[in-house]
Enzyme design. Structure first.
Site, PDB file in Angstrom:
ATOM      1  N   THR A  14      11.804  41.048  56.750  1.00 27.12           N
ATOM      2  CA  THR A  14      12.424  42.130  57.515  1.00 27.12           C
ATOM      3  C   THR A  14      11.756  43.475  57.273  1.00 27.12           C
ATOM      4  O   THR A  14      10.997  43.657  56.317  1.00 27.12           O
ATOM      5  CB  THR A  14      13.918  42.250  57.165  1.00 27.12           C
ATOM      6  OG1 THR A  14      14.052  42.600  55.792  1.00 27.12           O
ATOM      7  CG2 THR A  14      14.646  40.943  57.434  1.00 27.12           C
ATOM      8  N   ASP A  15      12.085  44.412  58.137  1.00 28.79           N
ATOM      9  CA  ASP A  15      11.618  45.786  57.966  1.00 28.79           C
ATOM     10  C   ASP A  15      12.745  46.610  57.337  1.00 28.79           C
ATOM     11  O   ASP A  15      13.759  46.054  56.906  1.00 28.79           O
ATOM     12  CB  ASP A  15      11.151  46.368  59.307  1.00 28.79           C
ATOM     13  CG  ASP A  15      12.242  46.404  60.367  1.00 28.79           C
ATOM     14  OD1 ASP A  15      13.441  46.273  60.023  1.00 28.79           O
ATOM     15  OD2 ASP A  15      11.904  46.571  61.547  1.00 28.79           O
ATOM     16  N   LEU A  16      12.580  47.918  57.292  1.00 25.30           N
ATOM     17  CA  LEU A  16      13.591  48.775  56.669  1.00 25.30           C
ATOM     18  C   LEU A  16      14.952  48.720  57.359  1.00 25.30           C
ATOM     19  O   LEU A  16      15.979  49.004  56.749  1.00 25.30           O
ATOM     20  CB  LEU A  16      13.101  50.225  56.629  1.00 25.30           C
ATOM     21  CG  LEU A  16      11.964  50.503  55.648  1.00 25.30           C
ATOM     22  CD1 LEU A  16      11.460  51.928  55.816  1.00 25.30           C
ATOM     23  CD2 LEU A  16      12.406  50.248  54.227  1.00 25.30           C
ATOM     24  N   ILE A  19      15.776  43.982  60.199  1.00 30.22           N
ATOM     25  CA  ILE A  19      15.476  43.031  61.273  1.00 30.22           C
ATOM     26  C   ILE A  19      14.100  42.424  61.017  1.00 30.22           C
ATOM     27  O   ILE A  19      13.258  43.012  60.339  1.00 30.22           O
ATOM     28  CB  ILE A  19      15.561  43.676  62.673  1.00 30.22           C
ATOM     29  CG1 ILE A  19      14.536  44.788  62.841  1.00 30.22           C
ATOM     30  CG2 ILE A  19      16.956  44.211  62.933  1.00 30.22           C
ATOM     31  CD1 ILE A  19      14.472  45.360  64.250  1.00 30.22           C
TER      32      ILE A  19
END
Length: 130
Positions: A14-16, A19
């Protein structure tokens, strides 16, 4: 034949925002293609060692439809849409429950030791068609 492969979304995927990072969908579908081929009884390492044949992605057309989130249990589906003498065209989707989150059309080329297109062995093409 529709192949189904489960994958869990880990924090590293995931990203920050929590997601799935867009490029990781390509990793998910790559792993699913490998498992699809393995479950057909095709040993890609042996295929390369004995015949010098490998599969390379020639084209990917991707649609990002909805986000996958940390800890989601996903299913990646793989189905052969068309098989030509030297190419395999697949449709792959990433689903959460019944919702399609990501969809891709992937074209694989069969390459020889010189990295030029080669015909798929007949028995290999037949396995992929069934």
């Amino acid at each position: 034949m529709m192949h189904r492969w489960p994958v869990r979304v880990y924090y590293e995927d995931t990203d920050l925002a929590g997601i799935v990072y867009y490029a990781n969908y390509l990793k998910f579908i790559e792993r699913a293609r490998t498992e699809w081929i393995r479950e057909m009884g095709i040993d890609q390492s042996a295929l390369k060692a004995t015949d010098g044949l490998v599969f390379a992605v020639r084209r990917v057309e991707a649609d990002y439809l909805a986000p996958a989130l940390f800890d989601d249990a996903l299913i990646v589906t793989t189905a052969a849409e068309r098989i030509t003498p030297a190419r395999i065209e697949l449709v792959q989707q990433v689903l959460r429950d019944d919702a399609v989150l990501f969809s891709a059309k992937v074209t694989l080329a069969c390459l020889g030791p010189d990295m030029r297109p080669r015909r798929l062995p007949g028995e290999l093409a037949q396995l992929m068609r069934s």
